[in-house]
Design a protein around this motif. Structure first.
Motif, PDB file in Angstrom:
ATOM      1  N   VAL A   1     -20.407 -11.403   6.182  1.00 32.16           N
ATOM      2  CA  VAL A   1     -19.843 -12.160   5.053  1.00 32.16           C
ATOM      3  C   VAL A   1     -20.077 -13.655   5.263  1.00 32.16           C
ATOM      4  O   VAL A   1     -20.517 -14.357   4.344  1.00 32.16           O
ATOM      5  CB  VAL A   1     -18.335 -11.860   4.870  1.00 32.16           C
ATOM      6  CG1 VAL A   1     -17.699 -12.838   3.883  1.00 32.16           C
ATOM      7  CG2 VAL A   1     -18.134 -10.426   4.400  1.00 32.16           C
TER       8      VAL A   1
ATOM      9  N   LEU B   1     -14.710  -8.045  -0.818  1.00 30.44           N
ATOM     10  CA  LEU B   1     -15.295  -6.977  -1.626  1.00 30.44           C
ATOM     11  C   LEU B   1     -14.610  -6.800  -2.986  1.00 30.44           C
ATOM     12  O   LEU B   1     -15.279  -6.531  -3.982  1.00 30.44           O
ATOM     13  CB  LEU B   1     -15.249  -5.647  -0.863  1.00 30.44           C
ATOM     14  CG  LEU B   1     -16.165  -5.562   0.348  1.00 30.44           C
ATOM     15  CD1 LEU B   1     -15.891  -4.284   1.123  1.00 30.44           C
ATOM     16  CD2 LEU B   1     -17.621  -5.638  -0.066  1.00 30.44           C
TER      17      LEU B   1
ATOM     18  N   GLY C   1     -19.037  -6.935  10.200  1.00 31.21           N
ATOM     19  CA  GLY C   1     -18.856  -7.154   8.762  1.00 31.21           C
ATOM     20  C   GLY C   1     -18.393  -8.557   8.447  1.00 31.21           C
ATOM     21  O   GLY C   1     -18.895  -9.198   7.517  1.00 31.21           O
ATOM     22  N   ASN C   2     -17.423  -9.065   9.231  1.00 30.45           N
ATOM     23  CA  ASN C   2     -16.947 -10.445   9.021  1.00 30.45           C
ATOM     24  C   ASN C   2     -18.088 -11.436   9.190  1.00 30.45           C
ATOM     25  O   ASN C   2     -18.215 -12.386   8.400  1.00 30.45           O
ATOM     26  CB  ASN C   2     -15.831 -10.794  10.001  1.00 30.45           C
ATOM     27  CG  ASN C   2     -14.553 -10.002   9.798  1.00 30.45           C
ATOM     28  OD1 ASN C   2     -14.040  -9.417  10.735  1.00 30.45           O
ATOM     29  ND2 ASN C   2     -14.031  -9.972   8.601  1.00 30.45           N
TER      30      ASN C   2
ATOM     31  N   TRP D   1     -15.922  -3.975  12.514  1.00 31.39           N
ATOM     32  CA  TRP D   1     -15.315  -4.831  11.490  1.00 31.39           C
ATOM     33  C   TRP D   1     -15.790  -6.274  11.656  1.00 31.39           C
ATOM     34  O   TRP D   1     -16.024  -6.969  10.682  1.00 31.39           O
ATOM     35  CB  TRP D   1     -13.788  -4.793  11.555  1.00 31.39           C
ATOM     36  CG  TRP D   1     -13.199  -3.464  11.227  1.00 31.39           C
ATOM     37  CD1 TRP D   1     -12.400  -2.700  12.040  1.00 31.39           C
ATOM     38  CD2 TRP D   1     -13.336  -2.723  10.012  1.00 31.39           C
ATOM     39  NE1 TRP D   1     -12.041  -1.539  11.393  1.00 31.39           N
ATOM     40  CE2 TRP D   1     -12.603  -1.538  10.146  1.00 31.39           C
ATOM     41  CE3 TRP D   1     -14.013  -2.957   8.818  1.00 31.39           C
ATOM     42  CZ2 TRP D   1     -12.517  -0.583   9.130  1.00 31.39           C
ATOM     43  CZ3 TRP D   1     -13.935  -2.005   7.810  1.00 31.39           C
ATOM     44  CH2 TRP D   1     -13.196  -0.842   7.971  1.00 31.39           C
TER      45      TRP D   1
ATOM     46  N   LEU E   1     -12.347  -8.727   4.705  1.00 33.45           N
ATOM     47  CA  LEU E   1     -13.434  -7.908   4.157  1.00 33.45           C
ATOM     48  C   LEU E   1     -13.008  -7.291   2.825  1.00 33.45           C
ATOM     49  O   LEU E   1     -13.770  -7.276   1.858  1.00 33.45           O
ATOM     50  CB  LEU E   1     -13.840  -6.817   5.148  1.00 33.45           C
ATOM     51  CG  LEU E   1     -14.499  -7.303   6.433  1.00 33.45           C
ATOM     52  CD1 LEU E   1     -14.678  -6.149   7.403  1.00 33.45           C
ATOM     53  CD2 LEU E   1     -15.820  -7.984   6.144  1.00 33.45           C
ATOM     54  N   TYR E   2     -11.792  -6.802   2.781  1.00 32.19           N
ATOM     55  CA  TYR E   2     -11.244  -6.251   1.545  1.00 32.19           C
ATOM     56  C   TYR E   2     -11.207  -7.318   0.448  1.00 32.19           C
ATOM     57  O   TYR E   2     -11.623  -7.074  -0.692  1.00 32.19           O
ATOM     58  CB  TYR E   2      -9.844  -5.689   1.806  1.00 32.19           C
ATOM     59  CG  TYR E   2      -9.145  -5.205   0.569  1.00 32.19           C
ATOM     60  CD1 TYR E   2      -9.402  -3.933   0.065  1.00 32.19           C
ATOM     61  CD2 TYR E   2      -8.242  -6.016  -0.103  1.00 32.19           C
ATOM     62  CE1 TYR E   2      -8.764  -3.486  -1.081  1.00 32.19           C
ATOM     63  CE2 TYR E   2      -7.600  -5.578  -1.251  1.00 32.19           C
ATOM     64  CZ  TYR E   2      -7.867  -4.311  -1.738  1.00 32.19           C
ATOM     65  OH  TYR E   2      -7.235  -3.882  -2.874  1.00 32.19           O
TER      66      TYR E   2
ATOM     67  N   HIS F   1     -13.299 -17.629   1.691  1.00 35.23           N
ATOM     68  CA  HIS F   1     -13.788 -16.358   2.244  1.00 35.23           C
ATOM     69  C   HIS F   1     -14.379 -16.562   3.641  1.00 35.23           C
ATOM     70  O   HIS F   1     -14.140 -15.755   4.543  1.00 35.23           O
ATOM     71  CB  HIS F   1     -14.833 -15.722   1.323  1.00 35.23           C
ATOM     72  CG  HIS F   1     -14.263 -15.006   0.156  1.00 35.23           C
ATOM     73  ND1 HIS F   1     -13.486 -13.872   0.266  1.00 35.23           N
ATOM     74  CD2 HIS F   1     -14.345 -15.268  -1.172  1.00 35.23           C
ATOM     75  CE1 HIS F   1     -13.127 -13.456  -0.937  1.00 35.23           C
ATOM     76  NE2 HIS F   1     -13.638 -14.298  -1.836  1.00 35.23           N
TER      77      HIS F   1
ATOM     78  N   ASN G   1     -12.783 -14.878   7.012  1.00 36.84           N
ATOM     79  CA  ASN G   1     -13.599 -13.975   7.824  1.00 36.84           C
ATOM     80  C   ASN G   1     -13.837 -14.523   9.223  1.00 36.84           C
ATOM     81  O   ASN G   1     -14.065 -13.762  10.156  1.00 36.84           O
ATOM     82  CB  ASN G   1     -14.919 -13.657   7.121  1.00 36.84           C
ATOM     83  CG  ASN G   1     -14.749 -12.569   6.101  1.00 36.84           C
ATOM     84  OD1 ASN G   1     -14.760 -11.399   6.436  1.00 36.84           O
ATOM     85  ND2 ASN G   1     -14.549 -12.954   4.845  1.00 36.84           N
TER      86      ASN G   1
ATOM     87  N   VAL H   1     -10.041  -6.433   8.778  1.00 39.45           N
ATOM     88  CA  VAL H   1     -10.254  -5.649   7.567  1.00 39.45           C
ATOM     89  C   VAL H   1      -9.787  -6.409   6.319  1.00 39.45           C
ATOM     90  O   VAL H   1     -10.396  -6.299   5.254  1.00 39.45           O
ATOM     91  CB  VAL H   1      -9.509  -4.295   7.678  1.00 39.45           C
ATOM     92  CG1 VAL H   1      -9.653  -3.484   6.407  1.00 39.45           C
ATOM     93  CG2 VAL H   1     -10.022  -3.520   8.873  1.00 39.45           C
TER      94      VAL H   1
END
Length: 173
Positions: free
Chosen positions: A162, A24, A158-159, A155, A20-21, A35, A39, A17
């Protein structure tokens, strides 16, 4: 018990997380490479952890209930023993985590695509257990250990998104 390695990978999953935070809400504070690296770390950690554990008998036995009910994975038990199937799954996890890291390190987009899709398949396959595992369609499945165990894998999706966004879908300068 299920999952044998749940607490260890649960902790790693929460680390997913953080990047990702940062992506964003602090996109411009870090470079794209930073990044990508941030990730990649949780994806690699969890795949190396769960993949490595698959080589142990206790973990091989612990995943039988998930694998044997999966229309995508149950065939492994017709070809391999319980431990052999677990070794194949673990080898897949470890191999593609390492290849994704290598692809990122040497900036090889083809390797990133192939290994990234393989890593993605692990996390998406895990989501299917919410439908195929024994008792998965019960009213409490999402809230019990299975649901909590499986949904946290989102999650990592999501990684990977990214990583793909920053490496594969970034316009050339």
């Amino acid at each position: 018990g299920f999952p044998i390695i749940g607490s260890g990978q649960g902790i790693i999953k929460y680390f997913a997380v953080i990047p990702l935070y940062l992506f964003l809400f602090y996109k411009n504070k870090l470079t794209d490479k930073q990044h990508v690296f941030l990730n990649f770390i949780p994806v690699a950690m969890v795949l190396l952890w769960i993949g490595g554990m698959k080589f142990y008998e206790f973990e091989a036995k612990a995943i039988v209930g998930l694998v044997e009910t999966s229309p995508f994975m149950s065939w492994l038990y017709t070809v391999f023993s319980v431990q052999g199937a677990s070794n194949v799954i673990g080898g897949f996890d470890v191999l593609f985590a390492v290849l994704l890291g290598a692809g990122i390190l040497i900036n090889n987009k083809k390797l990133i695509i192939v290994s990234g899709l393989a890593c993605l398949s692990v996390f998406l396959m895990t989501q299917t257990f919410l439908i195929t595992a024994t008792g998965a369609l019960s009213s409490g499945a999402l809230l019990d250990r299975l649901g909590q165990f499986v949904i946290k894998d989102l999650w990592y999706v999501g990684n990977l998104i990214v990583i793909a966004t920053l490496i594969l879908f970034k316009p050339a300068k």
